[in-house]
Scaffold this active site. Sequence first.
Site, PDB file in Angstrom:
ATOM      1  N   ASP A  93     -12.544   8.060   4.582  1.00 50.79           N
ATOM      2  CA  ASP A  93     -12.630   6.679   4.098  1.00 50.79           C
ATOM      3  C   ASP A  93     -13.598   5.858   4.947  1.00 50.79           C
ATOM      4  OD1 ASP A  93     -10.997   6.729   6.346  1.00 50.79           O
ATOM      5  OD2 ASP A  93      -9.195   6.056   5.313  1.00 50.79           O
TER       6      ASP A  93
ATOM      7  N   ASP B 177       2.865   2.042   5.907  1.00 54.60           N
ATOM      8  CA  ASP B 177       3.314   1.842   4.527  1.00 54.60           C
ATOM      9  C   ASP B 177       3.181   3.115   3.686  1.00 54.60           C
ATOM     10  OD1 ASP B 177       0.593   2.009   4.216  1.00 54.60           O
ATOM     11  OD2 ASP B 177       0.329   0.039   3.281  1.00 54.60           O
TER      12      ASP B 177
ATOM     13  N   HIS C 178       0.467   5.059   3.489  1.00 50.42           N
ATOM     14  CA  HIS C 178      -0.866   5.386   2.943  1.00 50.42           C
ATOM     15  C   HIS C 178      -1.472   6.595   3.650  1.00 50.42           C
ATOM     16  CE1 HIS C 178      -2.706   2.431   6.014  1.00 50.42           C
ATOM     17  NE2 HIS C 178      -3.412   3.533   6.209  1.00 50.42           N
TER      18      HIS C 178
ATOM     19  N   GLU D 174      -3.476   2.823  -0.623  1.00 51.33           N
ATOM     20  CA  GLU D 174      -2.330   1.951  -0.397  1.00 51.33           C
ATOM     21  C   GLU D 174      -1.252   2.196  -1.463  1.00 51.33           C
ATOM     22  OE1 GLU D 174      -2.090   0.646   2.343  1.00 51.33           O
ATOM     23  OE2 GLU D 174      -3.583  -0.868   2.851  1.00 51.33           O
TER      24      GLU D 174
HETATM   25  C1  GLP Z   1      -5.904   3.982   8.909  1.00 52.44           C
HETATM   26  C2  GLP Z   1      -6.725   5.154   8.294  1.00 52.44           C
HETATM   27  C3  GLP Z   1      -5.845   6.322   7.989  1.00 52.44           C
HETATM   28  C4  GLP Z   1      -4.906   6.537   9.153  1.00 52.44           C
HETATM   29  C5  GLP Z   1      -3.938   5.403   9.241  1.00 52.44           C
HETATM   30  C6  GLP Z   1      -3.017   5.502  10.446  1.00 52.44           C
HETATM   31  O1  GLP Z   1      -5.826   2.859   8.142  1.00 52.44           O
HETATM   32  N1  GLP Z   1      -7.459   4.799   7.135  1.00 52.44           N
HETATM   33  O2  GLP Z   1      -6.648   7.474   7.749  1.00 52.44           O
HETATM   34  O3  GLP Z   1      -4.180   7.728   8.967  1.00 52.44           O
HETATM   35  O4  GLP Z   1      -4.559   4.165   9.168  1.00 52.44           O
HETATM   36  O5  GLP Z   1      -3.669   5.126  11.619  1.00 52.44           O
HETATM   37  P1  GLP Z   1      -3.129   5.477  13.053  1.00 52.44           P
HETATM   38  O6  GLP Z   1      -3.267   6.948  13.225  1.00 52.44           O
HETATM   39  O7  GLP Z   1      -4.006   4.708  13.988  1.00 52.44           O
HETATM   40  O8  GLP Z   1      -1.715   5.028  13.101  1.00 52.44           O
END
Ligand code: GLP
Length: 258
Positions: A66, A134, A136, A141
Amino acid sequence: MEIIILPGAEDVAHTAADIIEERLRSGPSVLGLATGSTPLGTYRELIDRHRRDGLSFAAAQAFLLDEYVGLPASHPESYHSVIRREFTDSVDFPADAVHGLDGASYPAAEAARYDASISAAGGVDVQILGIGTDGHIGFNEPMSSLASRTRIKTLTGQTRRDNARFFAGLDEVPEHVLTQGLGTIRQARHLLLLGLGEAKADAVAAAVEGPVAAICPASALQLHPHVTVLLDTPAASKLAHTEYYHYTLGRKPAWQGF
Ligand code: GLP
């Protein structure tokens, strides 16, 4: 789904790196890379193995999940910059083998180009995934179509607040993103979902033991034939069937692998 509950974050990173190393040593590989803090330990372990054991990425390609819309690739918090800084610049991927979405392009055209480029590379062999609080994955989302392709999405307030720590303030977190869709992600041959910390426990429980439902996008992984879920103990703390997961891991046939 195979649910592996390990004592700590280092164990998760080590096991994830084992899975990726095995894939890399089996031949040319296409890796799917996630950003966020969760996979950083895995990336550090892979960098160590590259330096120490000569683990090579020279025959590999990588695709990011992404990107923020509106951030130029040169912005320090664009996922283009983050993945290079945290991982790919420290190993031997060939020039141009690390592919990402261009957040500065016209989104619909860029999304279609990206799905086509993943297909042209033969698809993703191993896709690393984190999970948002959440539920995702990528930036899909809640209420994302379970069949979605790469496209533009609007971030929830919760995700913008979760990610504000990487920016000077909440106002600087973009509102829109480009993300591989849940249908795109599910085309990868092996999905590796990593979960660390108690803040992820509710999302992990909904994804693994809840119904398949768009309200928890990560639950779409239940429809995939080859998913490995690697959790530290706090991230697994809201699962109901931990005893069974430990029982099956203890009886895993030696020949089976992940
Ligand atoms: C972000 C990314 C995701 C990631 C998630 C969790 O928004 N787009 O790919 O898995 O949030 O992030 P973290 O690993 O910092 O908790």
